[in-house]
Design a protein around this motif. Structure first.
Motif, PDB file in Angstrom:
ATOM      1  N   GLN A  95     -13.424  -5.779  -4.932  1.00  0.00           N
ATOM      2  CA  GLN A  95     -13.042  -5.443  -3.545  1.00  0.00           C
ATOM      3  C   GLN A  95     -11.951  -6.574  -3.173  1.00  0.00           C
ATOM      4  O   GLN A  95     -12.159  -8.032  -3.254  1.00  0.00           O
ATOM      5  CB  GLN A  95     -14.407  -5.782  -2.645  1.00  0.00           C
ATOM      6  CG  GLN A  95     -14.116  -5.458  -1.108  1.00  0.00           C
ATOM      7  CD  GLN A  95     -13.876  -3.897  -0.881  1.00  0.00           C
ATOM      8  OE1 GLN A  95     -14.636  -3.261  -1.608  1.00  0.00           O
ATOM      9  NE2 GLN A  95     -13.165  -3.770  -0.021  1.00  0.00           N
ATOM     10  N   GLN A 103      -9.227  -7.716  -0.177  1.00  0.00           N
ATOM     11  CA  GLN A 103      -8.877  -7.870   1.212  1.00  0.00           C
ATOM     12  C   GLN A 103      -7.510  -8.267   1.521  1.00  0.00           C
ATOM     13  O   GLN A 103      -7.240  -9.311   1.071  1.00  0.00           O
ATOM     14  CB  GLN A 103     -10.068  -8.862   1.747  1.00  0.00           C
ATOM     15  CG  GLN A 103     -10.079  -9.063   3.181  1.00  0.00           C
ATOM     16  CD  GLN A 103     -10.356  -7.595   4.167  1.00  0.00           C
ATOM     17  OE1 GLN A 103     -11.393  -6.879   3.864  1.00  0.00           O
ATOM     18  NE2 GLN A 103      -9.270  -7.378   4.684  1.00  0.00           N
ATOM     19  N   SER A 152      -5.190  -9.894   4.284  1.00  0.00           N
ATOM     20  CA  SER A 152      -5.264 -10.674   5.719  1.00  0.00           C
ATOM     21  C   SER A 152      -4.046 -11.243   5.869  1.00  0.00           C
ATOM     22  O   SER A 152      -3.092 -11.301   5.230  1.00  0.00           O
ATOM     23  CB  SER A 152      -6.350 -11.490   5.610  1.00  0.00           C
ATOM     24  OG  SER A 152      -6.105 -12.606   4.521  1.00  0.00           O
ATOM     25  N   CYS A 195      -3.816 -11.463  -0.216  1.00  0.00           N
ATOM     26  CA  CYS A 195      -4.640 -10.552  -0.971  1.00  0.00           C
ATOM     27  C   CYS A 195      -5.600 -11.117  -1.733  1.00  0.00           C
ATOM     28  O   CYS A 195      -5.409 -12.087  -2.667  1.00  0.00           O
ATOM     29  CB  CYS A 195      -3.929  -9.637  -1.688  1.00  0.00           C
ATOM     30  SG  CYS A 195      -4.987  -8.327  -2.824  1.00  0.00           S
ATOM     31  N   SER A 201     -13.033 -10.506  -4.161  1.00  0.00           N
ATOM     32  CA  SER A 201     -14.563 -11.024  -4.227  1.00  0.00           C
ATOM     33  C   SER A 201     -14.894 -10.661  -5.423  1.00  0.00           C
ATOM     34  O   SER A 201     -14.846  -9.358  -5.929  1.00  0.00           O
ATOM     35  CB  SER A 201     -15.298 -10.407  -2.997  1.00  0.00           C
ATOM     36  OG  SER A 201     -15.338  -8.801  -3.209  1.00  0.00           O
ATOM     37  N   TYR A 230      -1.587  -2.894   3.023  1.00  0.00           N
ATOM     38  CA  TYR A 230      -2.622  -3.040   1.790  1.00  0.00           C
ATOM     39  C   TYR A 230      -2.453  -3.485   0.490  1.00  0.00           C
ATOM     40  O   TYR A 230      -0.921  -3.453   0.016  1.00  0.00           O
ATOM     41  CB  TYR A 230      -2.937  -1.476   1.528  1.00  0.00           C
ATOM     42  CG  TYR A 230      -3.487  -0.836   2.708  1.00  0.00           C
ATOM     43  CD1 TYR A 230      -2.498   0.058   3.266  1.00  0.00           C
ATOM     44  CD2 TYR A 230      -4.728  -0.619   3.208  1.00  0.00           C
ATOM     45  CE1 TYR A 230      -2.842   0.987   4.510  1.00  0.00           C
ATOM     46  CE2 TYR A 230      -5.208   0.150   4.128  1.00  0.00           C
ATOM     47  CZ  TYR A 230      -4.152   0.895   4.783  1.00  0.00           C
ATOM     48  OH  TYR A 230      -4.529   1.537   5.845  1.00  0.00           O
ATOM     49  N   GLY A 233      -7.791  -2.562  -1.167  1.00  0.00           N
ATOM     50  CA  GLY A 233      -8.469  -3.254  -0.083  1.00  0.00           C
ATOM     51  C   GLY A 233      -8.379  -2.833   1.476  1.00  0.00           C
ATOM     52  O   GLY A 233      -7.387  -1.867   1.547  1.00  0.00           O
ATOM     53  N   GLN A 234      -8.984  -3.216   2.173  1.00  0.00           N
ATOM     54  CA  GLN A 234      -8.689  -2.904   3.544  1.00  0.00           C
ATOM     55  C   GLN A 234      -7.455  -3.543   3.975  1.00  0.00           C
ATOM     56  O   GLN A 234      -6.994  -4.716   3.589  1.00  0.00           O
ATOM     57  CB  GLN A 234      -9.882  -3.436   4.231  1.00  0.00           C
ATOM     58  CG  GLN A 234     -11.189  -2.855   4.250  1.00  0.00           C
ATOM     59  CD  GLN A 234     -12.293  -3.088   5.262  1.00  0.00           C
ATOM     60  OE1 GLN A 234     -12.418  -4.378   5.780  1.00  0.00           O
ATOM     61  NE2 GLN A 234     -13.248  -2.371   5.631  1.00  0.00           N
ATOM     62  N   THR A 267      -4.225  -4.646   6.663  1.00  0.00           N
ATOM     63  CA  THR A 267      -4.049  -5.775   7.881  1.00  0.00           C
ATOM     64  C   THR A 267      -2.855  -5.238   8.621  1.00  0.00           C
ATOM     65  O   THR A 267      -1.926  -4.439   8.165  1.00  0.00           O
ATOM     66  CB  THR A 267      -3.937  -7.267   7.200  1.00  0.00           C
ATOM     67  OG1 THR A 267      -3.854  -8.068   8.351  1.00  0.00           O
ATOM     68  CG2 THR A 267      -2.563  -7.245   6.242  1.00  0.00           C
TER      69      THR A 267
END
Length: 126
Positions: free
Chosen positions: A2, A4, A6, A21, A24, A94, A117-118, A120
């Motif tokens: 996963q 993410q 930010s 980036c 997890s 992303y 990832g999600q 930002t």
């Protein structure tokens, strides 16, 4: 895995932002990571890539010499430093991981990336 992304936010034209980036449950130290962006009404655009082996760095012409991709090994992240931002850089950004070591002719293709990832949001306006 996963991922993410930010670090997005609002900045005036000419300003800078630093995107991260993170993953997890996995290390990004030797991962092939790409950064993409998508603005409203536009197709997703590949903007940068770093290879896991050898650290090959690739950039889209639209961001070359303004954006810089790197790794922060201490934080297990891949960084996209964005300088001299322009209104046309405004988009959702992303990061994605590829199981392949991509080259100049393939790194832009989203199909080569298996984990996304999600995003930002980056807003550039005065």
């Amino acid at each position: 895995v996963q991922l993410q992304a930010s670090g997005g936010g609002w900045v005036q034209p000419g300003g800078s932002l630093r995107l991260s980036c993170a993953a997890s449950g996995d290390t990004l130290d030797r991962s092939n990571i790409g950064w993409f962006r998508q603005a409203p009404g536009k197709e997703r655009e590949a903007i940068s890539y770093i290879s896991g082996q050898g650290g090959r760095k690739l950039y889209a012409a639209s961001v070359k010499d303004r954006f810089y991709i790197s790794r922060d090994y201490s934080k297990n992240t891949v960084i996209l430093q964005m300088n001299n931002l322009r209104p046309e850089d405004m988009a959702v950004y992303y990061c994605a991981k590829s199981p392949y070591s991509l080259i100049t002719s393939t790194w832009r293709a989203a199909g080569y990336y298996g984990s996304w990832g999600q995003g930002t949001q980056v807003t550039v306006s005065s």
